[in-house]
Structures are given as structure tokens and as C-alpha cells.
Design a protein around this motif. Structure first.
Motif, PDB file in Angstrom:
ATOM      1  N   ASP A 102       0.825  -1.210   0.000  1.00  0.00           N
ATOM      2  CA  ASP A 102       0.000   0.000   0.000  1.00  0.00           C
ATOM      3  C   ASP A 102       0.856   1.255   0.000  1.00  0.00           C
ATOM      4  N   ASP A 103       1.976   1.212   0.706  1.00  0.00           N
ATOM      5  CA  ASP A 103       2.899   2.348   0.742  1.00  0.00           C
ATOM      6  C   ASP A 103       4.296   1.831   1.044  1.00  0.00           C
ATOM      7  N   ASP A 104       5.253   2.748   1.089  1.00  0.00           N
ATOM      8  CA  ASP A 104       6.651   2.359   1.311  1.00  0.00           C
ATOM      9  C   ASP A 104       6.980   2.218   2.789  1.00  0.00           C
ATOM     10  N   ASP A 105       6.018   2.392   3.664  1.00  0.00           N
ATOM     11  CA  ASP A 105       6.251   2.311   5.099  1.00  0.00           C
ATOM     12  C   ASP A 105       6.030   0.875   5.560  1.00  0.00           C
ATOM     13  N   PHE A 106       7.076   0.048   5.464  1.00  0.00           N
ATOM     14  CA  PHE A 106       6.964  -1.336   5.901  1.00  0.00           C
ATOM     15  C   PHE A 106       8.079  -1.643   6.894  1.00  0.00           C
ATOM     16  N   ILE A 131       7.240  -6.963   6.947  1.00  0.00           N
ATOM     17  CA  ILE A 131       5.799  -6.913   7.170  1.00  0.00           C
ATOM     18  C   ILE A 131       5.275  -5.598   6.608  1.00  0.00           C
ATOM     19  N   GLY A 132       4.278  -5.670   5.746  1.00  0.00           N
ATOM     20  CA  GLY A 132       3.690  -4.475   5.160  1.00  0.00           C
ATOM     21  C   GLY A 132       2.213  -4.692   4.872  1.00  0.00           C
ATOM     22  N   LYS A 133       1.541  -3.628   4.527  1.00  0.00           N
ATOM     23  CA  LYS A 133       0.106  -3.716   4.254  1.00  0.00           C
ATOM     24  C   LYS A 133      -0.158  -3.894   2.770  1.00  0.00           C
ATOM     25  N   ILE A 134      -1.024  -4.850   2.443  1.00  0.00           N
ATOM     26  CA  ILE A 134      -1.488  -5.074   1.079  1.00  0.00           C
ATOM     27  C   ILE A 134      -3.010  -5.009   1.117  1.00  0.00           C
ATOM     28  N   ASN A 135      -3.572  -4.021   0.455  1.00  0.00           N
ATOM     29  CA  ASN A 135      -5.028  -3.809   0.495  1.00  0.00           C
ATOM     30  C   ASN A 135      -5.541  -3.718   1.929  1.00  0.00           C
ATOM     31  N   PHE A 141       6.181 -10.615   3.758  1.00  0.00           N
ATOM     32  CA  PHE A 141       6.656 -10.845   2.397  1.00  0.00           C
ATOM     33  C   PHE A 141       8.095 -11.353   2.416  1.00  0.00           C
ATOM     34  N   THR A 142       8.410 -12.192   1.442  1.00  0.00           N
ATOM     35  CA  THR A 142       9.764 -12.675   1.208  1.00  0.00           C
ATOM     36  C   THR A 142      10.062 -12.463  -0.262  1.00  0.00           C
ATOM     37  N   ALA A 143      11.060 -11.637  -0.556  1.00  0.00           N
ATOM     38  CA  ALA A 143      11.345 -11.271  -1.941  1.00  0.00           C
ATOM     39  C   ALA A 143      12.820 -11.503  -2.256  1.00  0.00           C
ATOM     40  N   ASN A 144      13.101 -12.410  -3.175  1.00  0.00           N
ATOM     41  CA  ASN A 144      14.486 -12.659  -3.597  1.00  0.00           C
ATOM     42  C   ASN A 144      15.063 -11.453  -4.323  1.00  0.00           C
ATOM     43  N   TYR A 292       1.637  -7.817  -9.764  1.00  0.00           N
ATOM     44  CA  TYR A 292       1.454  -7.297  -8.407  1.00  0.00           C
ATOM     45  C   TYR A 292       0.039  -6.763  -8.205  1.00  0.00           C
ATOM     46  N   GLU A 293      -0.576  -6.258  -9.252  1.00  0.00           N
ATOM     47  CA  GLU A 293      -1.976  -5.854  -9.160  1.00  0.00           C
ATOM     48  C   GLU A 293      -2.854  -7.077  -8.948  1.00  0.00           C
ATOM     49  N   CYS A 294      -2.497  -8.176  -9.621  1.00  0.00           N
ATOM     50  CA  CYS A 294      -3.230  -9.431  -9.435  1.00  0.00           C
ATOM     51  C   CYS A 294      -3.071  -9.942  -8.003  1.00  0.00           C
ATOM     52  N   THR A 295      -1.858  -9.801  -7.457  1.00  0.00           N
ATOM     53  CA  THR A 295      -1.608 -10.227  -6.070  1.00  0.00           C
ATOM     54  C   THR A 295      -2.469  -9.432  -5.102  1.00  0.00           C
ATOM     55  N   ARG A 296      -2.564  -8.133  -5.306  1.00  0.00           N
ATOM     56  CA  ARG A 296      -3.386  -7.291  -4.439  1.00  0.00           C
ATOM     57  C   ARG A 296      -4.861  -7.711  -4.523  1.00  0.00           C
TER      58      ARG A 296
END
Length: 492
Positions: A102-106, A131-135, A141-144, A292-296
């Protein structure tokens, strides 16, 4: 500074998270009003020299912290970034998170993992977790990061991923995997594959999380080779990006070596194959932004009921939180009353102390941080027999009332000398009391955070660290001086 930063990052671990309440629940509980007494956190004149010494040390540590942060942000360096964005036409991992969240504040977890290893630096352990907010929903999240060694998994990478999954399990948070990895770093495979907490544990955790009804979504936005191919296929839903994402146990070079057949990555395990033929993935995305839109959109289908937002603003501490820089102890001879730290962390500097006159080397009590009721367990010296009994009682009390626990730890390296029978009996009683506190902490199912404000040594540290779901540590470098460990803090 982590202590100040704790105030603004407590929300993801609150036990009354939106994600803990399905639509079948009765909704989030409303906190009862409280009027805790204000802690006297004023600095005394006699403490000024200690405060100034601590402040100078903390400023030096902060500079070191910024240097390490810059090193971690560079990831794979200019060469790795150019290869990732220009040749492979991929989006950088932090830009991916920008599109997903949702924003860059994670809240980023373990940002300095992988630095200073015997086999070289692996910035951020080759992956970002947090940890961040999605919708509107808190997610792990784990991102390589494929700019670091092509996204290959080192032992520290596996450890960091397992840590993120543990946080997701303990807090019942949905988990999103952004997969872009070339598989395991084979020269170190003996530390990746065979043991209980090695690579296979990632897949075991996925199965356990699924059984616990913790949603998992995977985005294949790069290579997904060998064991890494199981990450998206074991998730509840998976998205793959066309001409970028691939899933196969063995890539084209291995196929050619084994059978002599020449095949392209797209034909062997590309997006069209897995979305149209094998059915390993559920959603096809032409470009990364679409993925990423599909993920949301998937997150919005999880059927979670969000509680009403509390419009009341959290009360700021009465004392300046910037003064925490001077309260972080330079050494064990420069420690001050832990209540000075508590008064700069809690809302309105209010603290309802529990058993204030008993076992005074441990401070326990209730407070609010950013509006959330928490239990505070803080070292004010070496844990005595009485302090351990007090800690056990308070931890069990918080477990019964479903209140998260904040541990503020500073244990010095002081061995328990056994010089007489009476001393031996005293040490035995302390050990039994410590065992009781360790059991209480380990069995407590409420969220727990440990902040190591100074040292973490000896048996006292077991009772203060055991079973935590999240740790904020004052990084230290240990030097030998006349056979005794000397702690030199790097940052706070």
C-alpha cells in the motif's frame, strides 16, 4: 534508532490484528480505558556524565549503522543491478515492493543479515523480508534479490526466510513470496539441504501454514529452479510473469547434459506452459506490474474482516525519545535505571508497575505503546531468585489476558561463582527460578519482542530471549581483553 522505532512498528504484532478475525468472528475487541501512573523519567544531574558518555558512543554507533545500511541497499552493486534491469529486463526488488504494498512504510526484518560472513558479504542475505500492508491487510513478504549472486540461496538466505515464515506463523499473517532465485548455492549445499532447519524446512513450513489456514501467495518474477520450484507450487495461489518467470527442477543446460536435447527456458518452464498446460500456476501476467496488481486482488479475496480504525491518536511520551541515544549503555558500568528508557517509550510516559517492591532487579508492568496495551519485562540488574519468580508470574498473567510482551534486556557477563555450600544452594535456587521463568516465556503464546539494550550473556539471557517472535538487537562486537569479554556496541 530501534527503541524509538519500536513505537511505530508495534502494530503488525498486536494480537488483535485484523488478520486474526475472519468474517465469522464477532470483530475486534475494544480496549478498556486506563489511567496508569506517570513514570518519573527526569535525568538527574549526577547522571549527566554517564548520559554524555553513552550519547557519544551511540552517535558513533549510529554512523556505523548508516554505513552498513548503505552497503545493504547497494545489494549486488552496479554490475548486478545493470544485469538485472538491462539484460534481464526485470524490476528491482524494492521497486517490486513499491508496486505490491500500500505504501513504502513497511517493517523490514533482518536487513543486515549476510554481512561479514567467512565466504564474503551477501547483502541482505540475498532476499528482503518484512511486514507491510497489502489492500489494508498486514502481510509478511519474502522477496528474492537477484542482483545478489543471481538470487542463489546461501545458508544465511535460508535462515532469513525461515525466520520470516516463523513470524508469519506466530502472528497468523498472510505470506507473499516474490520468487526470483537460481536455486541453492551448491558449494555450500552441505549447510543448506540436510538438517531440520535447512532448505527443506521452507516447504515444511508452507505445508504447516496451509494447514493452519494462513494464506500464501507466490509471484514467479524470475527463475524458480530446483528446490525453489516448490515454493510457488505449494502456495495457495501463484502468478507467473510472461518471458521473465520460469519454473523447472533442472534448467536447459542440465537437460542438454542429460539428454542432449536443446530447449529454451520458455518452452521448458515458462509462463504459457505452466498456466496453459501444466496448471502449476493460477494466473498469467504479461508484465510485472500486472502480476502485483493481481496479487493485491487475491489478497482482497481472503475474506478477512477488518476492525474499525481507532481514530484516537496515540499519546506521545512526556520525555524526549531522542534522549534514548544517551540511555543506551556504552558498557555495563554506564547503565542507568531501566525506567528512564520505559518513560521514553510508553504513551504519556505512563506505566503500571507490577510487584514494584519485590525482585527489583527485574521491572515488570503494563503500559501502552502507540495505543496498544503491552506487558513490559525489563532488566534492572542481574536476575535474582525473587526477580525470576516475579517474571514468571507476570508473563503468565499476560498470557492469561492475551497481552503482548516487550522484553528490554541488558544482562552482564557475570558467572555464578560457587565458593561455599551456601552459595551453591543459592545458585541452585536461582537456576530453578530461571527455569520456571524460561518455561513461562516459552509457553506464552502471545506476541513477544525482545530489545537487547546492552548485553545478552549467561543464564539470565535465556529467560529474556527464549521464544521471541521478533528481536531488535543492539549489535555488539566482542573483543578479548585480559581474558575477559569486552562489549563494544556498534549501534543502538
Amino acid at each position: 534508532m530501534p527503541l524509538k522505532y519500536l513505537r511505530h512498528n508495534l502494530q503488525p504484532i498486536c494480537p488483535h490484528q485484523p488478520v486474526l478475525h475472519r468474517c465469522t468472528s464477532s470483530g475486534a475487541r475494544r480496549s478498556l480505558p486506563s489511567a496508569f501512573p506517570v513514570v518519573d523519567g527526569a535525568l538527574q544531574l549526577i547522571d549527566r556524565h554517564v548520559f554524555e558518555a553513552n550519547l557519544q558512543n551511540s552517535q558513533a554507533c549510529q554512523q556505523r549503522y548508516l554505513e552498513l545500511k548503505e552497503k545493504a541497499l547497494k545489494a549486488g552493486g552496479e554490475t548486478g543491478v545493470a544485469r538485472h534491469t538491462q539484460r534481464n529486463k526485470k524490476v528491482l526488488v524494492r521497486d517490486r515492493l513499491h508496486m505490491l504494498l500500500d505504501d513504502d512504510d513497511f517493517l523490514e526484518l533482518s536487513p543486515f543479515a549476510g554481512l561479514g560472513l567467512p565466504y564474503g558479504d551477501i547483502p541482505s542475505a540475498g532476499c528482503l523480508t518484512g511486514i507491510g500492508k497489502i489492500n489494508g491487510l498486514w502481510c509478511v513478504f519474502t522477496a528474492n534479490d537477484a542482483t545478489v549472486k543471481g538470487g542463489t540461496a546461501y545458508p544465511i538466505t535460508v535462515k532469513k526466510q525461515l525466520r520470516a515464515q516463523e513470524v508469519a506463523i506466530q502472528n497468523r499473517l498472510p505470506c507473499v513470496y516474490l520468487v526470483d532465485s537460481g536455486g541453492a548455492f551448491l558449494p555450500l549445499q552441505s549447510d543448506i539441504f540436510p538438517d531440520k532447519n535447512h532448505g527443506g524446512r521452507v516447504f515444511y513450513n508452507e505445508a504447516i501454514m496451509s494447514a493452519m489456514r494462513i494464506p500464501q501467495v507466490a509471484v514467479v518474477c524470475g527463475s524458480c529452479t530446483a528446490g525453489g520450484a516448490y515454493v510457488p507450487t505449494m502456495a495457495e495461489e501463484a502468478i507467473i510473469v510472461h518471458r521473465i518467470g520460469t519454473i523447472f527442477l533442472g534448467g536447459p543446460p542440465l537437460v542438454k547434459a542429460a539428454t542432449g536435447e536443446e530447449v529454451t527456458p520458455e518452452d521448458l518452464g515458462g509462463a504459457r506452459l505452466h498456466s496453459e498446460v501444466s496448471g502449476c500456476v493460477d494466473h498469467f501476467a504479461a508484465v510485472e506490474s500486472e502480476a502485483y496488481e493481481c496479487t493485491r486482488n487475491i489478497i482482497s479475496t481472503l475474506n478477512f474482516k477488518l476492525p474499525e480504525e481507532d481514530s484516537a491518536e496515540a499519546e506521545e511520551p512526556l520525555y524526549n525519545s531522542e534522549e534514548l541515544m544517551g540511555l543506551a549503555p556504552r558498557s555495563y558500568n554506564f547503565s542507568m535505571d531501566i525506567k528512564l528508557i520505559v518513560s521514553r517509550l510508553t504513551d504519556g510516559s505512563r506505566f503500571q508497575e507490577f510487584k514494584s517492591r519485590y525482585g527489583t532487579s527485574l521491572v515488570t508492568g503494563f503500559a501502552k505503546i502507540e495505543g496498544h496495551l503491552v506487558g513490559v519485562v525489563a532488566n534492572n540488574g542481574k536476575l535474582t531468585y525473587e526477580a525470576c519468580l516475579k517474571g514468571s508470574h507476570f508473563v503468565q498473567l499476560c498470557e492469561q489476558r492475551d497481552i503482548p510482551l516487550i522484553f528490554l534486556q541488558n544482562t552482564a557477563p557475570e558467572p555464578s561463582h560457587t565458593l561455599s555450600q551456601n552459595k551453591a544452594e543459592s545458585n541452585t535456587m536461582i537456576l530453578k527460578a530461571q527455569a520456571s521463568m524460561m518455561s513461562a516465556v516459552a509457553c506464552a503464546s502471545v506476541p513477544k519482542i525482545t530489545v537487547v539494550t546492552g548485553g545478552c550473556h549467561g543464564s539470565d539471557s535465556y529467560a529474556m530471549v527464549l521464544g521471541k517472535c521478533l528481536r531488535i538487537i543492539k549489535q555488539q562486537e566482542y573483543q578479548l581483553s585480559r581474558g575477559k569479554p569486552k562489549a563494544v556496541p556498534l549501534r543502538m
